[in-house]
Design a protein around this motif. Structure first.
Motif, PDB file in Angstrom:
ATOM      1  N   ALA A  95      11.278  10.272  13.543  1.00 53.18           N
ATOM      2  CA  ALA A  95      10.327  10.650  14.716  1.00 53.18           C
ATOM      3  C   ALA A  95      10.017   9.403  15.160  1.00 53.18           C
ATOM      4  CB  ALA A  95       9.085  11.624  14.177  1.00 53.18           C
ATOM      5  N   PHE A  96       9.563   8.490  14.354  1.00 56.31           N
ATOM      6  CA  PHE A  96       9.203   7.019  15.078  1.00 56.31           C
ATOM      7  C   PHE A  96      10.316   6.560  15.951  1.00 56.31           C
ATOM      8  CE2 PHE A  96       8.657   2.421  13.964  1.00 56.31           C
ATOM      9  CZ  PHE A  96       7.775   2.305  14.870  1.00 56.31           C
ATOM     10  N   VAL A  97      11.550   6.420  15.178  1.00 57.02           N
ATOM     11  CA  VAL A  97      12.761   5.634  15.759  1.00 57.02           C
ATOM     12  C   VAL A  97      13.144   6.454  17.193  1.00 57.02           C
ATOM     13  CG1 VAL A  97      13.561   4.685  13.434  1.00 57.02           C
ATOM     14  CG2 VAL A  97      14.349   6.755  14.279  1.00 57.02           C
ATOM     15  N   ILE A  98      12.959   8.038  16.852  1.00 57.15           N
ATOM     16  CA  ILE A  98      13.515   8.528  18.304  1.00 57.15           C
ATOM     17  C   ILE A  98      12.641   8.417  19.315  1.00 57.15           C
ATOM     18  CG2 ILE A  98      13.942  11.054  18.791  1.00 57.15           C
ATOM     19  CD1 ILE A  98      14.829  11.634  16.273  1.00 57.15           C
ATOM     20  N   ALA A  99      11.326   8.195  18.882  1.00 61.13           N
ATOM     21  CA  ALA A  99      10.326   8.208  19.980  1.00 61.13           C
ATOM     22  C   ALA A  99      10.230   6.695  20.606  1.00 61.13           C
ATOM     23  CB  ALA A  99       8.756   8.178  19.377  1.00 61.13           C
ATOM     24  N   THR A 135       1.751   4.496   7.208  1.00 54.34           N
ATOM     25  CA  THR A 135       1.933   2.990   6.525  1.00 54.34           C
ATOM     26  C   THR A 135       3.507   2.853   6.662  1.00 54.34           C
ATOM     27  OG1 THR A 135       2.085   3.908   4.139  1.00 54.34           O
ATOM     28  CG2 THR A 135       0.059   3.225   4.704  1.00 54.34           C
ATOM     29  N   GLY A 136       4.290   3.874   6.476  1.00 57.62           N
ATOM     30  CA  GLY A 136       5.584   3.360   6.847  1.00 57.62           C
ATOM     31  C   GLY A 136       6.042   3.110   8.202  1.00 57.62           C
ATOM     32  N   VAL A 137       5.345   3.900   9.208  1.00 54.08           N
ATOM     33  CA  VAL A 137       5.430   3.508  10.516  1.00 54.08           C
ATOM     34  C   VAL A 137       5.207   2.236  10.830  1.00 54.08           C
ATOM     35  CG1 VAL A 137       5.233   4.295  12.999  1.00 54.08           C
ATOM     36  CG2 VAL A 137       5.832   6.069  11.071  1.00 54.08           C
ATOM     37  N   THR A 138       3.818   2.190  10.451  1.00 55.95           N
ATOM     38  CA  THR A 138       3.054   0.956  10.661  1.00 55.95           C
ATOM     39  C   THR A 138       3.898  -0.466  10.146  1.00 55.95           C
ATOM     40  OG1 THR A 138       0.914   2.051  10.681  1.00 55.95           O
ATOM     41  CG2 THR A 138       0.834  -0.309  10.478  1.00 55.95           C
ATOM     42  N   GLY A 188       0.838  -1.085   0.061  1.00 54.25           N
ATOM     43  CA  GLY A 188      -0.169   0.023   0.062  1.00 54.25           C
ATOM     44  C   GLY A 188       0.879   1.405  -0.064  1.00 54.25           C
ATOM     45  N   GLN A 189       2.101   1.042   0.652  1.00 58.32           N
ATOM     46  CA  GLN A 189       2.889   2.403   0.842  1.00 58.32           C
ATOM     47  C   GLN A 189       3.280   2.780  -0.606  1.00 58.32           C
ATOM     48  OE1 GLN A 189       6.293   3.237   4.048  1.00 58.32           O
ATOM     49  NE2 GLN A 189       6.988   1.682   2.496  1.00 58.32           N
ATOM     50  N   ASP A 190       3.759   1.585  -1.459  1.00 61.16           N
ATOM     51  CA  ASP A 190       4.381   1.710  -2.624  1.00 61.16           C
ATOM     52  C   ASP A 190       3.483   2.378  -3.472  1.00 61.16           C
ATOM     53  OD1 ASP A 190       6.731   0.456  -1.636  1.00 61.16           O
ATOM     54  OD2 ASP A 190       6.224  -1.694  -2.561  1.00 61.16           O
ATOM     55  N   GLY A 191       2.004   1.798  -3.361  1.00 55.55           N
ATOM     56  CA  GLY A 191       1.058   2.608  -4.355  1.00 55.55           C
ATOM     57  C   GLY A 191       1.044   3.863  -4.088  1.00 55.55           C
ATOM     58  N   VAL A 200      10.149  11.628  -0.464  1.00 58.61           N
ATOM     59  CA  VAL A 200      10.958  10.557   0.273  1.00 58.61           C
ATOM     60  C   VAL A 200      11.443  11.265   1.629  1.00 58.61           C
ATOM     61  CG1 VAL A 200      13.482   9.143   0.472  1.00 58.61           C
ATOM     62  CG2 VAL A 200      11.763   9.166  -1.451  1.00 58.61           C
ATOM     63  N   MET A 201      11.699  12.702   1.427  1.00 59.12           N
ATOM     64  CA  MET A 201      12.221  13.454   2.617  1.00 59.12           C
ATOM     65  C   MET A 201      11.205  13.745   3.544  1.00 59.12           C
ATOM     66  SD  MET A 201      13.196  17.546   2.583  1.00 59.12           S
ATOM     67  CE  MET A 201      11.435  18.049   2.076  1.00 59.12           C
ATOM     68  N   ILE A 202       9.878  13.663   3.228  1.00 61.83           N
ATOM     69  CA  ILE A 202       8.945  14.018   4.318  1.00 61.83           C
ATOM     70  C   ILE A 202       8.289  12.660   4.784  1.00 61.83           C
ATOM     71  CG2 ILE A 202       6.329  14.625   4.510  1.00 61.83           C
ATOM     72  CD1 ILE A 202       6.669  16.400   2.098  1.00 61.83           C
ATOM     73  N   ARG A 203       8.588  11.654   4.141  1.00 57.00           N
ATOM     74  CA  ARG A 203       8.373  10.254   4.452  1.00 57.00           C
ATOM     75  C   ARG A 203       9.452   9.855   5.715  1.00 57.00           C
ATOM     76  NH1 ARG A 203       8.864   4.880   0.748  1.00 57.00           N
ATOM     77  NH2 ARG A 203       9.531   3.381   2.488  1.00 57.00           N
ATOM     78  N   TYR A 204      10.796  10.324   5.303  1.00 55.94           N
ATOM     79  CA  TYR A 204      11.880  10.038   6.426  1.00 55.94           C
ATOM     80  C   TYR A 204      11.681  11.031   7.700  1.00 55.94           C
ATOM     81  CZ  TYR A 204      15.030   6.363   5.001  1.00 55.94           C
ATOM     82  OH  TYR A 204      15.663   5.186   4.663  1.00 55.94           O
TER      83      TYR A 204
END
Length: 289
Positions: A48-52, A218-221, A21-24, A39-43
């Motif tokens: 933020a996820f990995v820091i949390a 979707t990336g974080v999930t 779904g993320q790829d779509g 890609v920048m906004i996605r990162y």
């Protein structure tokens, strides 16, 4: 008693569905806006996820970032960010179906490169499977028929980059915890993608900001599900089900984007997947012996 392996397989299937779904969504946004910005906004959300996660663990961010091999970790993180940019570009150039069919060869590249990169012994059976797998890639590419598209090399480059990223992840795992590698992946990728993407900023419509938010979720999930998958089951048990991402992504490409499914792509992808499954099975046998 809960069967953790079965639960891990179910989570891997869910992971591949989320990533498809993320790829779509990436294909849609990259078709409308600059790839580097997407890609920048996605990162940003990934970081933020990995820091949390790091903040919630004992020792916090300092402990998560602690490593004796910072240069390798930084290179890994940068390599994955660049690979994502290349692969999203492949989605735009070729579509989800063909891009994923070619990218599916990355486990074969992992097996082929494990010798020179990690010093592992690759026997003749796995080399044979690797060779057969690349015959499948040639079936997909059809270099001897009509005009060969140079765009087909884009997902092949992405596959090579992702294979190298996987090998470096195994390399650093000898000294660093998974949480440390995950932290470096997210933060270094965010820094690199920002250094590139900030120069390509474009205004987005309200609707596409909604898609961007969904892309980040979707990336974080997907990464969260993947972490849980490997916590519950061995990689050898769940890795074969990662090929379902090809099926799910192809379904999205066909139904949402109106892509076509050529006979050579089906046959070639089938050969590649079978060869990849054999290399996984053979690696498991070697590890057990």
């Amino acid at each position: 008693m809960i069967d953790t392996t079965r639960l891990g397989i179910m989570l891997m299937i869910a992971t591949t569905f989320v990533f498809a779904g993320q790829d779509g969504i990436s294909r849609h946004l990259a078709g409308e806006y600059n790839i580097f910005m997407v890609v920048m906004i996605r990162y940003w959300f990934f970081a933020a996820f990995v820091i949390a996660i790091a903040v919630r663990r004992t020792g916090g961010v300092r402990e998560a970032a602690r490593t004796s091999q910072p240069f390798v970790q930084a290179f890994r993180g940068a390599l994955l960010a660049l690979e994502i940019m290349v692969m999203v570009g492949a989605f735009v150039l070729l579509g989800l179906v063909e891009a994923h069919a070619i990218f599916t060869c990355y486990p074969l590249l992992v097996a082929a490169l494990s010798g020179p990169v990690l010093g592992e012994n690759v026997g003749w059976r796995r080399w044979t499977a690797i060779g057969i797998g690349f015959v499948g890639v040639l079936v997909i590419l059809q270099p001897g028929y009509g005009v060969f598209s140079i765009y087909a090399l884009v997902p092949l480059l992405a596959a090579f980059m992702f294979a190298l990223y996987n090998l470096l992840t195994r390399y650093v795992a000898a000294k660093d915890r998974a949480a440390t590698s995950f932290f470096w992946t997210g933060t270094v990728g965010a820094v690199l993608s920002t250094c590139i993407g900030v120069w390509f900023w474009e205004p987005m419509t309200s609707a596409d900001w909604g898609w961007m938010a969904l892309l980040c979720v979707t990336g974080v999930t997907g990464h969260f599900l993947l972490i849980k998958t490997y916590e519950l089951a061995e990689a050898s048990a769940v890795q074969p089900f990662a090929y379902l991402q090809l099926v799910f992504a192809s379904a999205i490409g066909l139904t949402v984007f109106g892509e076509t499914l050529s006979r050579n792509v089906v046959i070639g992808a089938g050969i590649v997947v079978c060869a990849g499954l054999f290399t996984l099975w053979r690696a498991k046998k070697v590890a057990e012996s």
